[in-house]
Design a protein around this motif. Structure first.
Motif, short mmCIF file in Angstrom:
data_model
loop_
_atom_site.label_atom_id
_atom_site.label_comp_id
_atom_site.label_asym_id
_atom_site.label_seq_id
_atom_site.Cartn_x
_atom_site.Cartn_y
_atom_site.Cartn_z
N VAL A 1 0.84 -1.20 0.00
CA VAL A 1 0.00 0.00 0.00
C VAL A 1 0.87 1.24 0.00
N VAL B 1 -2.08 -1.21 -4.10
CA VAL B 1 -3.14 -0.22 -3.92
C VAL B 1 -2.52 1.12 -3.53
N VAL C 1 -3.59 4.76 -1.72
CA VAL C 1 -4.61 5.50 -0.99
C VAL C 1 -4.23 6.96 -1.06
N TRP D 1 -13.41 3.16 -6.04
CA TRP D 1 -12.13 2.78 -6.65
C TRP D 1 -11.90 3.51 -7.97
N MET E 1 -7.72 4.35 -4.04
CA MET E 1 -8.85 4.64 -3.16
C MET E 1 -8.67 6.04 -2.57
N VAL F 1 -9.84 -1.10 1.22
CA VAL F 1 -8.45 -1.38 0.85
C VAL F 1 -8.02 -2.71 1.48
#
Ligand code: URA
Ligand code: SF4
Length: 261
Positions: free
Chosen positions: A101, A180, A182, A206, A223, A250
């Motif tokens: 992440v 991912v 954020v 998303w 996200m 997430v």
């Protein structure tokens, strides 16, 4: 070929050489493209055909070295925008170069400018708690900002400043290749995807970061959520629930288990 593009291509060749990978350098296309997407479909059972382009996936051991080199050789002395004039320290970003992440904030605040590290002030304390609630530690994620120098009085970075600094962020994303991203707050999501909507409208949905796909890399799910500094200012049950719900999406995507409900 204009000078900027030539420089960019040279830069990518240099980065790729350091990474020990071969990739087709591309500096021409727009870097901000994205579209909203539905949550990930279940993985197909059958093996899929290999991609046409081999992504510029760096060898793990080299990633930190490459990131450090960009910080040391380019960012620390960078004068590509006016923010260089008022900064104390640049704030490149930090964390696990293999992080699953990546959190992307707006820009350094006062404490970050003094210490040269991202999210180490009050907003950073809250971010640390959020990361812990996700069952992760700060050391396991990667944290960066869309601009590496503090905007005076913590003003929102101007579009030309975001643009000037954007290539550093794209390269950080390319090297880490998180599963991912954020984004924290409006300016961060606006820098990564093409949208006119405010973060209040689009958080919890998303999106896809597609700039790497232009050079044979993966698209990365994004996200958007509220910035922790905003949450501190508007510390309502409703806002906290919203952020937690975004982070839970997430976690679900990554198969993580919460440490709190
Ligand atoms: N706010 C940000 O957006 N980034 C930081 O690094 C700290 C505060
Ligand atoms: Fe360079 Fe980014 Fe700092 Fe501007 S904000 S001077 S582009 S490092």
């Amino acid at each position: 070929m204009d000078e900027r593009l030539t420089r960019k291509l040279r830069q990518h060749v240099r980065t790729d050489a350091l990474l020990g990978v071969e990739s087709v350098p591309m500096g021409t296309g727009p870097l901000r493209t994205a579209s909203p997407v539905q949550p990930a479909a279940p993985a197909p059972a059958a093996p899929v055909a290999p991609p046409v382009h081999t992504p510029a996936r760096p060898r793990a051991g080299n990633k930190l070295q490459v990131l450090d080199a960009i910080d040391r050789d380019e960012v620390r002395n960078c004068q590509k925008c006016v923010l260089c004039q008022s900064r104390t320290n640049t704030v490149f970003g930090e964390g696990d170069p293999n992080a699953r992440v990546m959190f992307i904030g707006e820009g350094p605040g006062q404490t970050e400018d003094e210490l040269g590290r991202p999210f180490v002030g009050r907003a950073g304390e809250l971010l640390d708690k959020q990361i812990a609630a996700m069952g992760l530690s700060r050391e396991q994620v990667y944290i960066a900002n869309i601009v590496k120098c503090r905007p005076p009085q913590n003003r929102t970075p101007a579009p030309d400043e975001v643009q000037a600094c954007f290539d550093y962020l794209v390269r950080q994303i390319e090297i880490v290749q998180p599963e991912v991203i954020v984004t924290l707050g409006g300016p961060a999501i606006k820098a990564l995807i093409d949208t006119k909507e405010g973060v209040t409208r689009i958080r919890g949905t998303w999106f896809e970061f597609t700039a790497l796909a232009l050079r044979g890399g993966p698209t990365i799910p994004v996200m958007p959520t509220f910035h922790p500094a905003y949450l501190l200012r508007s510390y309502t049950v409703d806002n906290r629930k919203k952020v937690w719900s975004d982070l839970q999406q997430v976690m679900q995507r990554l198969g993580l288990t919460a440490t709190k409900g």
